[in-house]
Design a protein around this motif. Structure first.
Motif: not given
Length: 346
Positions: A265-274
């Protein structure tokens, strides 16, 4: 300088305090000691210590110090989500009360361990500098924004707050955190053969070694006041922004026989930044980061093997902060407000 380090018995504190001492500073620690015995290997050398809940610090506790390095906090998103109101009380309001106490006691420099979590989810893939807008997605990230704003209001000719927005940390510390992504992936690769991703690995994350964070604190402690007064700095290396799946592949390259796997069930992580780490390098000549993620993985493998780390210990309360807090609460050692119960007070 005489320096008070809050949270010195935590993950970053175990790296920072020896560095400050080696540079010739007189260091005292202040900690409520949730993680005192959460060790991998011997503890760092002892320093004078105030056992104090951050919420109870007074001006008297701060008297005689030239600077405060404020690390103490409820330290990550899962703990923040456990009790959001308590996260705001400790990470925001208690931080501001500490700063008022420090200012009243004559402390002139206040280095605040903030976080790149306040950026939350970046609008695109471009690295964010310190002037970027905030977009927190967790109570932890929002608590850091509120603290920065109220600390900035205290800045004047006698009191200089500085904001260290740390990227996601990794690397060995005597009080290892296993809930940090590089530390976690490396341990699982070494001890199970699986580089196990809990998300789909598509999120960007800036990564920085604990020793480079400590080096930034030291450099900012010693920097010219006119340069850093009231400034925010991303404690990051611009070239060390990674997709999480690329970190996993790097771990698999370093740890022989390990393979990348995905949790069900691995899905996208909402924490997403550079983020960009260019400002601190440009403005603070005393700071030059030394670590890369590859070097950090190699260091962790050596340390895990040297100290005989097992997967059972790694997954247990000693190295997982949320599990530690829950274990102390379920054992009746901490109350619902995460204060030590009467039987534990000392």
């Amino acid at each position: 300088m005489r320096v008070l380090v809050t949270g010195h018995h935590g993950y970053l504190g175990g790296v920072l305090t020896p560095l400050l001492q080696a540079a010739g500073h007189e260091v005292t620690g202040l900690d409520t000691d949730y993680y005192l015995d959460c060790l991998l290997g011997p503890p760092p050398g002892g320093i004078p210590t105030l056992r104090r809940d951050l919420r109870d610090v007074t001006a008297g506790d701060c008297a005689g110090f030239d600077a405060v390095c404020h690390l103490a906090a409820l330290c990550n998103d899962p703990i923040g989500n456990l009790n959001p109101e308590l996260t705001y009380e400790v990470n925001h309001r208690a931080t501001v009360r500490l700063a008022h106490a420090a200012k009243a006691a004559g402390v002139t420099r206040f280095l605040f361990s903030s976080s790149c979590s306040l950026y939350g989810a970046g609008p695109d893939d471009r690295p964010l500098d310190e002037d970027a807008g905030f977009n927190p997605i967790t109570p932890y990230g929002e608590s850091k924004i509120l603290a920065e704003q109220d600390l900035a209001a205290l800045a004047d000719d006698t009191f200089s707050p500085v904001f260290l927005r740390n990227a996601t940390a990794y690397g060995f510390s005597p009080r290892l955190r296993g809930d940090l992504v590089v530390n976690d992936l490396t341990a699982h690769a070494l001890l199970t053969g699986e580089v196990r991703l809990l998300s789909d690995g598509s999120a960007w994350r800036p990564l920085v070694h604990a020793e480079d964070i400590a080096a930034a604190f030291l450099a900012l402690l010693e920097a010219d006041r006119s340069t850093i007064h009231g400034r925010a700095y991303n404690i990051a290396v611009t070239s060390e922004n990674y997709l999480i799946r690329d970190v996993a592949e790097l771990v698999a390259e370093v740890v022989p026989g390990s393979t990348v796997t995905f949790a069900g069930g691995a899905s996208a992580d909402a924490r997403n930044y550079r983020v960009s780490g260019d400002r601190v390098v440009a403005e603070v000549p005393g700071f030059r980061p030394r670590w890369t993620v590859r070097k950090g993985i190699e260091e962790l493998v050596e340390a895990y093997q040297r100290h005989g780390l097992t997967i059972e210990t790694f997954r247990g309360e000693r190295h997982q902060r949320l599990r530690r807090i829950r274990a102390l609460t379920e054992a009746g050692r901490l109350d619902r407000d995460l204060r030590w119960t009467a039987a534990e007070a000392r």
